[in-house]
Design an enzyme around this catalytic site. Structure first.
Site, PDB file in Angstrom:
ATOM      1  N   CYS A   1       0.811  -1.232   0.000  1.00  0.00           N
ATOM      2  CA  CYS A   1       0.000   0.000   0.000  1.00  0.00           C
ATOM      3  C   CYS A   1       0.841   1.277   0.000  1.00  0.00           C
ATOM      4  O   CYS A   1       0.322   2.363  -0.242  1.00  0.00           O
ATOM      5  CB  CYS A   1      -0.953   0.011   1.192  1.00  0.00           C
ATOM      6  SG  CYS A   1      -2.242  -1.225   1.024  1.00  0.00           S
TER       7      CYS A   1
ATOM      8  N   HIS B   1      -3.354   7.461   2.639  1.00  0.00           N
ATOM      9  CA  HIS B   1      -3.796   6.175   2.087  1.00  0.00           C
ATOM     10  C   HIS B   1      -5.171   5.845   2.674  1.00  0.00           C
ATOM     11  O   HIS B   1      -5.426   6.093   3.844  1.00  0.00           O
ATOM     12  CB  HIS B   1      -2.766   5.112   2.478  1.00  0.00           C
ATOM     13  CG  HIS B   1      -3.173   3.728   2.152  1.00  0.00           C
ATOM     14  ND1 HIS B   1      -3.587   3.343   0.892  1.00  0.00           N
ATOM     15  CD2 HIS B   1      -3.243   2.600   2.916  1.00  0.00           C
ATOM     16  CE1 HIS B   1      -3.872   2.054   0.892  1.00  0.00           C
ATOM     17  NE2 HIS B   1      -3.678   1.586   2.110  1.00  0.00           N
TER      18      HIS B   1
ATOM     19  N   ASN C   1     -10.283   0.340  -0.196  1.00  0.00           N
ATOM     20  CA  ASN C   1      -8.817   0.358  -0.240  1.00  0.00           C
ATOM     21  C   ASN C   1      -8.366  -0.196  -1.594  1.00  0.00           C
ATOM     22  O   ASN C   1      -8.455  -1.394  -1.839  1.00  0.00           O
ATOM     23  CB  ASN C   1      -8.275  -0.496   0.908  1.00  0.00           C
ATOM     24  CG  ASN C   1      -6.757  -0.501   0.984  1.00  0.00           C
ATOM     25  OD1 ASN C   1      -6.082  -0.026   0.078  1.00  0.00           O
ATOM     26  ND2 ASN C   1      -6.235  -1.054   2.055  1.00  0.00           N
TER      27      ASN C   1
HETATM   28  O1  UT7 Z   1      -3.953  -1.009   3.470  1.00  0.00           O
HETATM   29  C1  UT7 Z   1      -2.998  -1.870   4.010  1.00  0.00           C
HETATM   30  C2  UT7 Z   1      -3.027  -1.885   5.460  1.00  0.00           C
HETATM   31  N1  UT7 Z   1      -4.280  -2.407   5.976  1.00  0.00           N
HETATM   32  C3  UT7 Z   1      -4.946  -1.748   6.903  1.00  0.00           C
HETATM   33  O2  UT7 Z   1      -4.538  -0.664   7.268  1.00  0.00           O
HETATM   34  C4  UT7 Z   1      -6.145  -2.418   7.522  1.00  0.00           C
HETATM   35  C5  UT7 Z   1      -6.075  -2.263   9.014  1.00  0.00           C
HETATM   36  N2  UT7 Z   1      -7.119  -3.012   9.724  1.00  0.00           N
HETATM   37  C6  UT7 Z   1      -8.411  -2.647   9.693  1.00  0.00           C
HETATM   38  O3  UT7 Z   1      -8.801  -1.737   9.006  1.00  0.00           O
HETATM   39  C7  UT7 Z   1      -9.354  -3.369  10.610  1.00  0.00           C
HETATM   40  O4  UT7 Z   1      -8.606  -4.209  11.455  1.00  0.00           O
HETATM   41  C8  UT7 Z   1     -10.427  -4.228   9.883  1.00  0.00           C
HETATM   42  C9  UT7 Z   1     -11.436  -3.324   9.203  1.00  0.00           C
HETATM   43  C10 UT7 Z   1      -9.761  -5.156   8.888  1.00  0.00           C
HETATM   44  C11 UT7 Z   1     -11.185  -5.068  10.904  1.00  0.00           C
HETATM   45  O5  UT7 Z   1     -11.761  -4.211  11.876  1.00  0.00           O
HETATM   46  P1  UT7 Z   1     -11.492  -4.483  13.427  1.00  0.00           P
HETATM   47  O6  UT7 Z   1     -12.298  -3.496  14.152  1.00  0.00           O
HETATM   48  O7  UT7 Z   1     -10.017  -4.498  13.665  1.00  0.00           O
HETATM   49  O8  UT7 Z   1     -12.097  -5.912  13.643  1.00  0.00           O
HETATM   50  P2  UT7 Z   1     -11.405  -7.236  14.208  1.00  0.00           P
HETATM   51  O9  UT7 Z   1     -10.629  -7.914  13.140  1.00  0.00           O
HETATM   52  O10 UT7 Z   1     -10.726  -6.961  15.521  1.00  0.00           O
HETATM   53  O11 UT7 Z   1     -12.690  -8.091  14.533  1.00  0.00           O
HETATM   54  C12 UT7 Z   1     -13.642  -7.675  15.517  1.00  0.00           C
HETATM   55  C13 UT7 Z   1     -14.877  -8.535  15.380  1.00  0.00           C
HETATM   56  C14 UT7 Z   1     -14.562 -10.034  15.290  1.00  0.00           C
HETATM   57  O12 UT7 Z   1     -15.602 -10.737  15.958  1.00  0.00           O
HETATM   58  P3  UT7 Z   1     -15.404 -11.317  17.440  1.00  0.00           P
HETATM   59  O13 UT7 Z   1     -14.228 -12.248  17.357  1.00  0.00           O
HETATM   60  O14 UT7 Z   1     -15.131 -10.104  18.294  1.00  0.00           O
HETATM   61  O15 UT7 Z   1     -16.695 -11.993  17.709  1.00  0.00           O
HETATM   62  C15 UT7 Z   1     -14.641 -10.307  13.831  1.00  0.00           C
HETATM   63  O16 UT7 Z   1     -14.951 -11.665  13.549  1.00  0.00           O
HETATM   64  O17 UT7 Z   1     -15.560  -8.206  14.176  1.00  0.00           O
HETATM   65  C16 UT7 Z   1     -15.766  -9.386  13.405  1.00  0.00           C
HETATM   66  N3  UT7 Z   1     -15.739  -9.077  11.998  1.00  0.00           N
HETATM   67  C17 UT7 Z   1     -16.833  -8.728  11.302  1.00  0.00           C
HETATM   68  N4  UT7 Z   1     -18.111  -8.597  11.645  1.00  0.00           N
HETATM   69  C18 UT7 Z   1     -18.984  -8.227  10.698  1.00  0.00           C
HETATM   70  C19 UT7 Z   1     -14.664  -9.027  11.165  1.00  0.00           C
HETATM   71  N5  UT7 Z   1     -15.059  -8.673   9.943  1.00  0.00           N
HETATM   72  C20 UT7 Z   1     -16.394  -8.490   9.994  1.00  0.00           C
HETATM   73  C21 UT7 Z   1     -17.350  -8.118   9.037  1.00  0.00           C
HETATM   74  N6  UT7 Z   1     -18.633  -7.993   9.431  1.00  0.00           N
HETATM   75  N7  UT7 Z   1     -17.035  -7.861   7.765  1.00  0.00           N
END
Ligand code: UT7
Length: 331
Positions: free
Chosen positions: A116, A255, A285
């Site tokens: 990225c 970004h 993204n």
């Molecule tokens: O561009 C290159 C660099 N990349 C980035 O900068 C991305 C950085 N990361 C992020 O933007 C975020 O981490 C994400 C958007 C990918 C995920 O958001 P998050 O708030 O960090 O969620 P998480 O992975 O900690 O998951 C929290 C909860 C989990 O459920 P439990 O285990 O708490 O029950 C996930 O299973 O949210 C759940 N979850 C979802 N729920 C509904 C993960 N994806 C989804 C989804 N819909 N699409």
């Protein structure tokens, strides 16, 4: 000898027609519009459809538009750098295909891969050829068909990414253009954001395909933690070392990975959100395309002489920032 600056003198973009909405994603994985908007800010993203279409099929129209907008004859371009993580082929370079498709008969071209942060690293690289006095016209393209490496059964990654291309022209200037940059890489990021197979360590096999190892693997929360601090820190460091107070910063061009990361970066450098280019809601993204796509969409709002900070974070980990003075008022 007078210093030569590398100035952006034009920008163009291309997004595919197909709009993949959060509603449609709800039919593909266990997710919902409210979660996606609240956690990322993304409402929809574009997808390049069509058998046999690759990243170059978006980059070529972007570059053709750039040549038209800047009144540039294709034969006058010296160099094209294609920043991509999703090349049409492992080799030859996608830059070659873009140059062939746009008539850059006197340019050489190559690809640059820094996930990225690729476009930032590519812009810095292209700028060196201008600043040295060697070249007069360098095109830097950021383009990715992320949908080609996304697992649409993995709700944590498929909601984020989209496809797009955008390109800038770099030309010499006596006083405006890229002033300074700071870039970093750290392989600590390898386990958290990668494609597990398909490279020389683990070439494609039936096993790697069955295991879904040819798609983006991301541990989002870890990547988020690093992105949220590093983007803001490196942008702030660059401003400090150039004696650029927040009051004199006209635009932050971050970004577009997650709206919460964008807001944290804006807070760290002390700029209000109305001076931050944001289009993540429409495109998600798009990896190498996010920053030039923002420049393209906000071009008319920039004024000649404006101070811009561009900043990115991505797989590797890679991250960085560029400080530039915008060089023109768009028609
Ligand atoms: O561009 C290159 C660099 N990349 C980035 O900068 C991305 C950085 N990361 C992020 O933007 C975020 O981490 C994400 C958007 C990918 C995920 O958001 P998050 O708030 O960090 O969620 P998480 O992975 O900690 O998951 C929290 C909860 C989990 O459920 P439990 O285990 O708490 O029950 C996930 O299973 O949210 C759940 N979850 C979802 N729920 C509904 C993960 N994806 C989804 C989804 N819909 N699409």
């Amino acid at each position: 000898m007078e210093k030569i600056f590398a100035a952006i003198t034009g920008v163009a973009g291309f997004v595919p027609d197909y709009v993949l909405t959060n509603k449609e994603l709800e039919t593909m994985v266990e997710t919902n519009d409210e979660w996606i908007v609240a956690r990322t800010g993304i409402k929809e993203r574009r997808i390049l459809k069509g058998e046999g279409t690759g990243t170059s099929h978006m980059a070529i129209p972007a570059v053709l538009d750039l040549l038209a907008k800047t009144n540039t004859k294709p034969e006058d371009v010296d160099l094209l750098i294609c920043c991509t993580t999703t090349p049409d082929f492992v080799f030859p370079a996608t830059g070659n295909l873009i140059s062939a498709g746009t008539g850059l008969v006197n340019a050489f071209s190559y690809d640059l891969q820094a996930a990225c942060s690729g476009f930032l690293f590519g812009l810095t690289t292209g700028a060196q050829f201008i600043e040295s006095g060697r070249y007069k016209k360098v095109i830097v393209v950021g383009a990715d068909k992320m949908s080609s490496i996304i697992d649409y059964t993995d709700r944590a990654t498929c909601i984020i990414f989209g496809d797009a291309a955008a390109a800038v022209m770099l030309e010499p200037s006596a006083d405006l253009g890229i002033i300074d940059f700071k870039h970093r890489t750290d392989a600590i990021g390898l386990p958290y954001l990668q494609m597990k197979a398909g490279g020389s360590r683990r070439p494609p096999s039936h096993e790697t395909v069955d295991a879904r190892h040819h798609v983006v693997y991301q541990e989002g929360a870890v990547v988020f933690k690093h992105a949220v601090t590093n983007m803001g820190e490196i942008a702030a460091e660059l401003m400090a070392r150039n004696n650029l107070p927040k009051e004199d910063l006209n635009w932050l061009v971050p970004h577009q990975a997650n709206n919460r990361i964008i807001e944290a970066t804006a807070n760290r450098v002390g700029i209000s959100l109305d001076k931050v280019t944001v289009n993540i809601q429409k495109y998600g993204n798009t990896t190498n395309a996010t920053i030039p796509l923002c420049l393209w969409e906000f071009e008319k709002q920039f004024k000649k002489g404006d101070n811009l900070i561009l900043t990115a974070f991505g797989g590797g980990f890679t991250w960085g920032a560029i400080y530039l003075k915008w060089a023109y008022d768009a028609q």
